[in-house]
Design a protein around this motif. Structure first.
Motif, PDB file in Angstrom:
ATOM      1  N   LEU A  89       0.587  -1.045  -0.238  1.00 17.95           N
ATOM      2  CA  LEU A  89       0.122   0.075  -0.320  1.00 17.95           C
ATOM      3  C   LEU A  89       0.916   1.401  -0.241  1.00 17.95           C
ATOM      4  O   LEU A  89       0.652   2.069  -0.963  1.00 17.95           O
ATOM      5  CB  LEU A  89      -1.056   0.290   1.177  1.00 17.95           C
ATOM      6  N   ASP A  90       2.353   1.520   0.811  1.00 21.55           N
ATOM      7  CA  ASP A  90       2.876   2.654   0.737  1.00 21.55           C
ATOM      8  C   ASP A  90       3.048   2.920  -0.406  1.00 21.55           C
ATOM      9  O   ASP A  90       3.663   4.062  -0.567  1.00 21.55           O
ATOM     10  CB  ASP A  90       4.478   2.287   1.704  1.00 21.55           C
ATOM     11  N   HIS A  91       3.842   2.447  -1.069  1.00 17.04           N
ATOM     12  CA  HIS A  91       4.344   1.989  -2.148  1.00 17.04           C
ATOM     13  C   HIS A  91       3.284   1.912  -3.551  1.00 17.04           C
ATOM     14  O   HIS A  91       3.580   3.015  -4.281  1.00 17.04           O
ATOM     15  CB  HIS A  91       5.044   0.535  -2.647  1.00 17.04           C
ATOM     16  N   LEU A  92       2.074   1.771  -3.614  1.00 22.11           N
ATOM     17  CA  LEU A  92       0.667   2.103  -4.201  1.00 22.11           C
ATOM     18  C   LEU A  92       0.838   3.769  -4.500  1.00 22.11           C
ATOM     19  O   LEU A  92       0.542   4.479  -4.955  1.00 22.11           O
ATOM     20  CB  LEU A  92      -0.871   1.085  -4.325  1.00 22.11           C
ATOM     21  N   HIS A  93       0.785   4.162  -2.983  1.00 23.38           N
ATOM     22  CA  HIS A  93       0.751   5.311  -2.560  1.00 23.38           C
ATOM     23  C   HIS A  93       2.047   6.181  -3.430  1.00 23.38           C
ATOM     24  O   HIS A  93       1.581   7.647  -3.512  1.00 23.38           O
ATOM     25  CB  HIS A  93       0.218   5.707  -1.241  1.00 23.38           C
ATOM     26  N   THR A  94       3.134   5.840  -2.897  1.00 27.75           N
ATOM     27  CA  THR A  94       3.783   6.542  -3.597  1.00 27.75           C
ATOM     28  C   THR A  94       3.475   6.534  -5.459  1.00 27.75           C
ATOM     29  O   THR A  94       3.940   7.645  -6.070  1.00 27.75           O
ATOM     30  CB  THR A  94       4.564   5.640  -3.616  1.00 27.75           C
ATOM     31  N   TYR A  95       3.285   5.592  -5.825  1.00 28.73           N
ATOM     32  CA  TYR A  95       2.857   5.653  -7.379  1.00 28.73           C
ATOM     33  C   TYR A  95       1.871   6.836  -7.623  1.00 28.73           C
ATOM     34  O   TYR A  95       2.278   7.301  -8.598  1.00 28.73           O
ATOM     35  CB  TYR A  95       2.692   4.770  -7.536  1.00 28.73           C
ATOM     36  N   ASP A  96       0.655   6.718  -6.250  1.00 30.69           N
ATOM     37  CA  ASP A  96       0.025   7.864  -6.988  1.00 30.69           C
ATOM     38  C   ASP A  96       0.400   9.007  -6.798  1.00 30.69           C
ATOM     39  O   ASP A  96      -0.124   9.751  -7.418  1.00 30.69           O
ATOM     40  CB  ASP A  96      -1.353   7.523  -5.878  1.00 30.69           C
ATOM     41  N   GLU A  97       1.264   8.997  -5.655  1.00 30.85           N
ATOM     42  CA  GLU A  97       1.581  10.230  -5.601  1.00 30.85           C
ATOM     43  C   GLU A  97       2.913  10.613  -7.089  1.00 30.85           C
ATOM     44  O   GLU A  97       2.028  12.529  -7.172  1.00 30.85           O
ATOM     45  CB  GLU A  97       2.711  10.439  -4.494  1.00 30.85           C
ATOM     46  N   ARG A  98       3.022   9.959  -7.490  1.00 31.45           N
ATOM     47  CA  ARG A  98       4.062  10.555  -9.073  1.00 31.45           C
ATOM     48  C   ARG A  98       3.152  11.049  -9.694  1.00 31.45           C
ATOM     49  O   ARG A  98       3.328  11.570 -10.641  1.00 31.45           O
ATOM     50  CB  ARG A  98       4.641   9.541  -9.122  1.00 31.45           C
ATOM     51  N   SER A 362       4.903  15.123 -23.675  1.00 38.22           N
ATOM     52  CA  SER A 362       5.554  14.129 -23.809  1.00 38.22           C
ATOM     53  C   SER A 362       6.224  12.901 -22.968  1.00 38.22           C
ATOM     54  O   SER A 362       5.916  11.680 -22.415  1.00 38.22           O
ATOM     55  CB  SER A 362       6.902  14.251 -25.416  1.00 38.22           C
ATOM     56  N   VAL A 363       7.243  14.101 -22.192  1.00 39.24           N
ATOM     57  CA  VAL A 363       8.213  13.110 -20.696  1.00 39.24           C
ATOM     58  C   VAL A 363       6.979  12.772 -20.222  1.00 39.24           C
ATOM     59  O   VAL A 363       7.123  11.617 -19.520  1.00 39.24           O
ATOM     60  CB  VAL A 363       9.302  13.999 -20.762  1.00 39.24           C
ATOM     61  N   ARG A 364       5.687  13.509 -19.957  1.00 33.84           N
ATOM     62  CA  ARG A 364       5.365  12.879 -18.738  1.00 33.84           C
ATOM     63  C   ARG A 364       4.437  11.953 -19.061  1.00 33.84           C
ATOM     64  O   ARG A 364       4.420  11.262 -18.287  1.00 33.84           O
ATOM     65  CB  ARG A 364       4.943  14.132 -18.217  1.00 33.84           C
ATOM     66  N   ARG A 365       4.299  11.927 -20.175  1.00 37.29           N
ATOM     67  CA  ARG A 365       3.227  10.866 -20.957  1.00 37.29           C
ATOM     68  C   ARG A 365       3.811   9.650 -20.749  1.00 37.29           C
ATOM     69  O   ARG A 365       3.715   8.560 -20.244  1.00 37.29           O
ATOM     70  CB  ARG A 365       3.259  11.254 -22.442  1.00 37.29           C
ATOM     71  N   SER A 366       5.711   9.495 -20.852  1.00 39.01           N
ATOM     72  CA  SER A 366       6.005   8.337 -20.926  1.00 39.01           C
ATOM     73  C   SER A 366       6.540   8.076 -19.146  1.00 39.01           C
ATOM     74  O   SER A 366       6.353   7.226 -19.248  1.00 39.01           O
ATOM     75  CB  SER A 366       7.249   9.105 -22.060  1.00 39.01           C
ATOM     76  N   GLU A 367       6.717   8.886 -18.662  1.00 40.62           N
ATOM     77  CA  GLU A 367       6.713   9.143 -17.831  1.00 40.62           C
ATOM     78  C   GLU A 367       5.147   8.147 -16.685  1.00 40.62           C
ATOM     79  O   GLU A 367       5.707   6.934 -16.149  1.00 40.62           O
ATOM     80  CB  GLU A 367       6.764   9.757 -16.905  1.00 40.62           C
ATOM     81  N   TYR A 368       4.566   8.765 -17.006  1.00 42.47           N
ATOM     82  CA  TYR A 368       3.211   8.938 -17.074  1.00 42.47           C
ATOM     83  C   TYR A 368       3.014   6.927 -17.326  1.00 42.47           C
ATOM     84  O   TYR A 368       2.842   5.971 -16.097  1.00 42.47           O
ATOM     85  CB  TYR A 368       1.792   9.580 -17.130  1.00 42.47           C
ATOM     86  N   ASP A 369       2.878   6.436 -17.937  1.00 44.73           N
ATOM     87  CA  ASP A 369       3.194   5.308 -18.762  1.00 44.73           C
ATOM     88  C   ASP A 369       3.936   4.165 -18.060  1.00 44.73           C
ATOM     89  O   ASP A 369       4.149   2.993 -17.707  1.00 44.73           O
ATOM     90  CB  ASP A 369       3.662   4.603 -20.296  1.00 44.73           C
ATOM     91  N   SER A 370       5.539   5.017 -17.349  1.00 41.63           N
ATOM     92  CA  SER A 370       6.120   4.508 -16.782  1.00 41.63           C
ATOM     93  C   SER A 370       6.101   3.652 -15.682  1.00 41.63           C
ATOM     94  O   SER A 370       5.978   2.226 -14.730  1.00 41.63           O
ATOM     95  CB  SER A 370       7.443   4.924 -16.965  1.00 41.63           C
ATOM     96  N   ILE A 371       5.266   4.834 -15.253  1.00 48.15           N
ATOM     97  CA  ILE A 371       4.685   4.120 -13.883  1.00 48.15           C
ATOM     98  C   ILE A 371       3.370   3.421 -13.659  1.00 48.15           C
ATOM     99  O   ILE A 371       3.411   2.433 -12.829  1.00 48.15           O
ATOM    100  CB  ILE A 371       4.357   5.934 -12.746  1.00 48.15           C
ATOM    101  N   LEU A 372       2.883   3.468 -14.344  1.00 47.52           N
ATOM    102  CA  LEU A 372       1.462   2.176 -14.381  1.00 47.52           C
ATOM    103  C   LEU A 372       2.058   1.145 -14.308  1.00 47.52           C
ATOM    104  O   LEU A 372       1.537   0.278 -14.503  1.00 47.52           O
ATOM    105  CB  LEU A 372       0.425   2.813 -16.183  1.00 47.52           C
ATOM    106  N   GLN A 373       3.257   0.978 -15.554  1.00 49.21           N
ATOM    107  CA  GLN A 373       3.925  -0.291 -15.659  1.00 49.21           C
ATOM    108  C   GLN A 373       4.479  -1.118 -14.627  1.00 49.21           C
ATOM    109  O   GLN A 373       4.255  -1.773 -14.191  1.00 49.21           O
ATOM    110  CB  GLN A 373       5.130  -0.104 -16.893  1.00 49.21           C
TER     111      GLN A 373
END
Length: 482
Positions: A89-98, A362-373
């Motif tokens: 859950l902590d790491h899910l929260h971290t990803y959600d914050e990102r 574009s960079v943020r979209r790539s980071e968004y995809d990376s976060i979801l992965q």
């Protein structure tokens, strides 16, 4: 209004948006820790407990529930599972914050507002520059009309002869040289006839040289120039002044020649004697050197007069008018160059910021995809980790039960053969759906397209501004500029 209350320009708002960090923390993903079955078995002394309780035939053969030792094992397993769930859950929260820190909505709002405003500000700057340039162009137009009217009125077809700083210095230097030479030459001639010697002669020579050189220069600079005027009356006045100048120069140099031929004396009436000779016998000179003296003086006087005559344009008033016209042209040209450079800088800055904003999306979209992965991989690892926890629980129970069976004199309970299972923890939040990712992709593409359109709009506004500046510049036909 304080500086903090000053509204930032659209480009400044975009810059501040791009300069913000992606997030304010350092993300770190800790690997789920697998249970060490052997170590836990040793810590809990499962083999010994199983043997001890088995020798006592505990639990009973007809028991249906786990005994105390087995409950301790299950509690240990469940506690680890809950700890792992907390880490998950902590790491899910971290990803959600990102994901939240990517602030797509904020960027969409700022770009959709600031980009069109930047185009509007650019067009406003171009309009103000056009108004300012028009004022200078009108001033140049008036100066041009004044110049053309002057030339037409006075029948002038040539440009004015303007004295450059170098030319002025040269002419003043020529006057100084003439003055020094005449002082030296006159002092040499007058020393023989001056009772005070060379010093007295030098004083007299300096006085006459000042009159001969400076006065002749002023005659040419002011009075004789009237001879070039188109008005015949002024031409006649200029001719009269020229004749008067010749009489003045002749009389001055004759006076100097007669003064040279006067015998050395300290008599205060020497001036009256020279005046008497000028009135009664002006050309009665007895020494040929006096004629040379007069010739040198007249040549120097004519040179000084010609220097004054050509110091500015011979036609009175034309040089000043021409210089004002040239200054108006220079001011207009300098302002136009400054305005063009200013618009070019604004265009380049705006284009750079908008391109940077498009790249940032574009960079943020790539980071968004990376976060979801990464988020998906985390969920998979947590599920796998729950499988490992279940396997560890089975292994621990197996160690205890196997030792218990071997030590028993009665049959083991039937539930010993039933596989141990744990209830899986399912994250209630779920994963972002595909439609949300598709909407985000579409919004990014639309925003980037908006930025491209605004860059194109700024370039078009720049071209329109250049055309309007050229139209102002072409208000007067080229052939009227002389």
């Amino acid at each position: 209004m304080s500086r903090s209350e000053v509204r930032l320009s659209p480009i400044a708002r975009l810059w501040s948006l791009l300069n913000q960090p992606t997030h304010s923390y350092r993300p770190a993903i800790t690997v789920f820790l697998d249970l060490n079955v052997d170590r836990i078995a040793d810590e809990m002394n499962l083999a010994s407990l199983g043997k001890e309780r088995g020798s006592q035939n505990r639990p009973a053969s007809d028991a249906q529930t786990m005994d105390d030792v087995e409950h301790l094992i299950v509690e240990r397993i469940e506690a680890h599972k809950q700890d792992s769930h907390t880490v998950y859950l902590d790491h899910l929260h971290t990803y959600d914050e990102r994901v939240t820190a990517l602030s797509f909505e904020e960027r969409f709002a700022i770009i959709q507002q600031a980009a069109p405003e930047a185009v509007g500000d650019f067009e406003a700057e171009a309009t103000m520059g056009r108004d300012e340039l028009f004022t200078f162009r009108r001033r140049l137009n008036e100066s041009e009309m004044e110049r053309e009217a002057f030339r037409k009125r006075h029948g002038l077809q040539r440009p004015a002869r303007l004295a450059s700083p170098g030319k002025i210095i040269l002419k003043i230097g020529l006057l100084a040289i003439l003055f020094v030479i005449e002082v030296v030459v006159n002092a040499g001639f007058l020393a023989k006839a001056n009772a005070a010697g060379y010093i007295g002669a030098a004083i007299q020579a300096a006085t006459f040289a000042a009159l001969n050189i400076l006065a002749s220069f002023l005659w040419g600079l002011v009075l004789i120039r009237l001879i070039f005027h188109r008005n015949y009356l002024l031409k006649i006045v200029g001719a009269i002044f020229f004749v008067a100048y010749l009489a003045f120069a002749g009389a001055l140099n004759l006076t100097l020649a007669h003064l040279r031929e006067m015998p050395p004396t300290l008599d205060a009436e020497v001036g009256q004697d020279v005046l008497h000779r000028l009135l009664t016998a002006p050309f009665d000179l007895t020494d040929v050197n006096s004629l040379v003296f007069i010739s040198i003086g007249l040549v120097f006087s004519l040179v000084a007069m010609a220097d004054g005559l050509t110091f500015f344009d011979p036609y009175i008033g034309y040089a000043g008018l021409e210089r004002r016209w040239i200054d108006a042209i220079q001011q207009f040209t300098d302002l136009k160059a400054e305005l063009i450079d200013r618009l070019r800088d604004i265009r380049e800055d705006s284009t750079e910021v908008m391109n940077a904003a498009a790249r940032d999306l574009s960079v943020r979209r790539s980071e968004y995809d990376s976060i979801l992965q990464s988020r998906g991989r985390l969920s998979q690892r947590f599920n796998q980790h729950q499988n490992q926890i279940e396997q560890a629980g089975r292994a621990l129970l197996g160690i205890y039960r196997e030792a218990n069976r071997k030590a028993r004199s009665t049959s083991a309970p039937t539930y010993f053969d039933k596989p141990f299972t744990t209830e899986r923890i399912i994250y209630a939040g779920g994963e972002p759906d595909a439609t949300a990712r598709e909407r985000l992709r579409q919004m990014i593409e639309e925003t980037q397209e908006l930025l491209k359109e605004q860059i194109k709009a700024i370039n078009e506004a720049f071209e329109r501004a250049m055309r309007s500046y050229r139209e102002i510049d072409q208000m007067l036909p080229e052939d009227k500029r002389g």
